[in-house]
Design a protein around this motif. Sequence first.
Motif, short mmCIF file in Angstrom:
data_model
loop_
_atom_site.label_atom_id
_atom_site.label_comp_id
_atom_site.label_asym_id
_atom_site.label_seq_id
_atom_site.Cartn_x
_atom_site.Cartn_y
_atom_site.Cartn_z
N GLU A 145 -26.01 24.65 24.76
CA GLU A 145 -25.17 24.97 23.60
C GLU A 145 -25.09 23.81 22.49
O GLU A 145 -25.43 23.68 21.24
N ALA A 146 -24.54 23.03 22.99
CA ALA A 146 -24.03 20.89 22.40
C ALA A 146 -24.46 20.11 22.28
O ALA A 146 -25.18 20.34 21.23
N ARG A 147 -26.06 20.56 23.53
CA ARG A 147 -27.04 19.71 23.21
C ARG A 147 -28.00 19.64 22.35
O ARG A 147 -28.85 19.22 21.54
N SER A 148 -28.11 21.38 21.85
CA SER A 148 -29.08 22.14 20.92
C SER A 148 -28.68 21.55 19.55
O SER A 148 -29.41 20.71 18.69
N LEU A 149 -26.87 21.79 19.17
CA LEU A 149 -26.32 21.21 18.39
C LEU A 149 -26.54 19.64 17.83
O LEU A 149 -26.74 19.36 16.57
N ILE A 150 -26.42 19.12 18.63
CA ILE A 150 -26.55 18.00 18.13
C ILE A 150 -28.14 17.31 18.74
O ILE A 150 -28.21 16.42 17.26
N ALA A 151 -29.00 17.69 19.21
CA ALA A 151 -30.37 17.75 18.70
C ALA A 151 -30.43 17.64 16.60
O ALA A 151 -31.15 17.08 16.23
N PHE A 152 -30.17 19.04 17.37
CA PHE A 152 -30.25 19.44 15.34
C PHE A 152 -29.82 18.67 14.19
O PHE A 152 -29.85 18.06 13.00
N CYS A 153 -28.67 18.56 14.13
CA CYS A 153 -27.80 17.07 13.93
C CYS A 153 -28.20 16.10 14.28
O CYS A 153 -28.05 15.27 12.24
#
Length: 187
Positions: A145-153
């Motif tokens: 979840e954290a990596r997904s959020l960071i990638a999208f941001c």
Amino acid sequence: MVGTTRTPRDRWVEEGLHLLADGGPDAVRIEVLAKRLGVTKGGFYGFFADRDALLRTMLDSWERQSVDDVIENIETHGGDPKAKIHLAGVLTFSNDHLLPIDLAIRDWARRDEDVAARLRRVDNRRMDLLREAIGGFCSDPDEVEARSLIAFCVAIGEHFLAADHGGRPRAEVLARAADLILDRPGT
């Protein structure tokens, strides 16, 4: 007698998306569209009841192009999860067609609840794609979840960031950020 050739419906939609990208939803005017297409505005009403119908169709087109077509392209090309994430980012946020439309819709969504709901749906589908791909090489759900959020941001936010990077080129910093997100060794 030869019949009059009508401007295809898709041309009205695509030109509307260009106007949206250039000037936001207020720039999407029937008269302006007709002028840019070199036709009278009467042809517009053969396809759309009104401007709101065009705007909804434009959002449908954007969603299809930026999610459905991207997913189809990724599935067609295959590859490992990291390659799929990279391709999705390139197709969505690195071109002169979808990126300006996406950014305009994000701005529009700040003032329109219906557009905000559509953007939320699109972003949720994009996050689901990221979660699935990152989950292919990372087993910790919190980290996924954290990596997904960071990638999208990073994909969205880097277009708004005006900061320098200590003498490093932006492309180099973005490549390193992608390496960290995708758990790839740095170069």
